[in-house]
Design a protein around this motif. Structure first.
Motif, short mmCIF file in Angstrom:
data_model
loop_
_atom_site.label_atom_id
_atom_site.label_comp_id
_atom_site.label_asym_id
_atom_site.label_seq_id
_atom_site.Cartn_x
_atom_site.Cartn_y
_atom_site.Cartn_z
N THR A 41 0.92 -1.32 -0.30
CA THR A 41 0.32 -0.02 0.11
C THR A 41 1.11 1.07 -0.13
N ASN A 42 2.43 1.07 -0.01
CA ASN A 42 2.86 2.15 -0.23
C ASN A 42 4.62 1.50 -0.53
N VAL A 43 5.20 2.90 -0.64
CA VAL A 43 6.50 2.33 -1.55
C VAL A 43 7.71 2.53 -0.07
N THR A 44 7.57 3.74 0.67
CA THR A 44 7.85 3.74 1.39
C THR A 44 9.32 2.81 1.84
N GLY A 45 9.23 1.74 2.45
CA GLY A 45 10.04 0.80 2.85
C GLY A 45 10.65 0.44 2.09
N HIS A 46 10.13 -0.15 -0.06
CA HIS A 46 10.69 -0.41 -1.18
C HIS A 46 11.93 0.45 -1.35
N PHE A 47 11.67 1.53 -1.14
CA PHE A 47 12.85 2.99 -1.18
C PHE A 47 14.06 2.36 -0.32
N ALA A 48 13.49 2.25 0.71
CA ALA A 48 15.10 1.81 2.07
C ALA A 48 15.38 -0.07 0.91
N PHE A 49 14.58 -0.81 0.68
CA PHE A 49 14.83 -2.19 0.36
C PHE A 49 16.00 -1.69 -1.39
N PHE A 50 15.51 -1.13 -1.97
CA PHE A 50 15.75 -0.92 -2.54
C PHE A 50 17.55 -0.24 -2.47
N SER A 51 17.34 0.61 -2.04
CA SER A 51 19.13 0.97 -1.87
C SER A 51 19.95 0.12 -1.18
N GLU A 52 19.48 -0.38 -0.17
CA GLU A 52 20.04 -1.81 0.67
C GLU A 52 21.08 -2.70 -0.60
N GLN A 53 19.93 -2.68 -1.44
CA GLN A 53 20.04 -4.09 -2.28
C GLN A 53 20.88 -3.22 -3.45
N LEU A 54 21.37 -2.44 -3.61
CA LEU A 54 21.87 -1.29 -4.34
C LEU A 54 23.63 -1.76 -3.73
N PHE A 55 23.00 -0.84 -2.52
CA PHE A 55 24.65 -1.03 -1.15
C PHE A 55 25.25 -2.47 -1.55
N LEU A 56 24.40 -3.55 -1.49
CA LEU A 56 24.78 -4.66 -1.48
C LEU A 56 25.50 -6.00 -3.18
N LYS A 57 25.09 -4.28 -3.72
CA LYS A 57 25.53 -4.80 -5.21
C LYS A 57 24.48 -6.24 -5.52
#
Length: 239
Positions: A41-57
């Motif tokens: 129902t929202n994208v706030t958490g997905h932005f956090a997960f997106f950033s995390e996965q970028l950091f983890l490559k």
């Protein structure tokens, strides 16, 4: 609930709209969490997960979270596009198409294990995020940004601000206005919470078919609004 806009829109219209559609959002959100472990129902958490996965490559997962964000955005965009276009021709029924699309998508997801065995979690999450983007944009447009039903962060922020205002505004008219706004936000939070609780209990027995409950609520909202239109039409004729 839906067709009244501008000066014709009353507090009661927003209250009914908020109560029903925040319940829908709560049900959809908990179903998404329990079925595919995803917020829908929202994208706030997905932005956090997106950033995390970028950091983890882990670029594949990062792309998936980016797609989730874009599906919510696309739902809001399509909803706004439809409302803007239909308002020119049928202003009192501009909400019907976005709500109908939302109902079809949620129904599809509800029956997806039977229709497409082995359907991926990504498709389920994306579809529900798109549907909630549709709903959030619709409610925002109809209520003139007074009601938002799919995420609570902004609501709690506004609620905290308005509660603080009660300590400084003592004029009767102003306090009444603040109290009404606080009650509206509390109703959205309560109905979202109740939707989540109901969805959690129902999911234990019906899994994704739990989504039939929000579909029923949306159909009721459409029926109720149509009933009111007929009532006011008959009332005008009898005058």
């Amino acid at each position: 609930m839906f067709r009244h806009k501008g000066k014709g829109r009353r507090y009661s219209h927003n209250l009914k709209l908020a109560s029903i559609l925040s319940g829908v959002a709560g049900l959809v959100n908990i179903t998404g969490v329990l079925s595919v472990n995803s917020l829908t129902t929202n994208v706030t958490g997905h932005f956090a997960f997106f950033s995390e996965q970028l950091f983890l490559k882990n670029y594949e997962m990062a792309l998936i979270y980016l797609l989730y964000i874009l599906f919510f955005l696309s739902g809001a965009f399509i909803s706004g596009l439809i409302i803007e276009w239909t308002t020119k021709y049928k202003p009192h029924s501009s909400y019907i198409i976005p709500l109908s699309i939302e109902i079809i998508i949620i129904l599809f997801v509800g029956f997806s294990p039977d229709l497409i065995p082995g359907i991926s979690q990504m498709i389920i999450s994306s579809a529900l995020l798109f549907a909630m983007g549709l709903q959030n944009a619709l409610v925002t447009r109809v209520s003139q940004s007074v009601v938002r039903t799919t995420h609570l962060t902004g609501l709690f922020t506004d609620l905290g601000i308005e509660l603080s205002l009660l300590f400084f505004h003592h004029q009767k008219a102003r306090r009444k206005q603040i109290n009404k706004s606080i009650f509206l936000k509390l109703m959205i939070i309560l109905c979202f919470f109740l939707g989540g609780i109901l969805g959690a209990f129902t999911y234990q027995h019906f899994q994704l078919k739990t989504l039939l409950i929000p579909v029923g609520l949306l159909l009721f909202a459409l029926w109720y609004d149509r009933l009111l239109i007929r009532y006011y039409h008959i009332k005008r004729k009898l005058r």
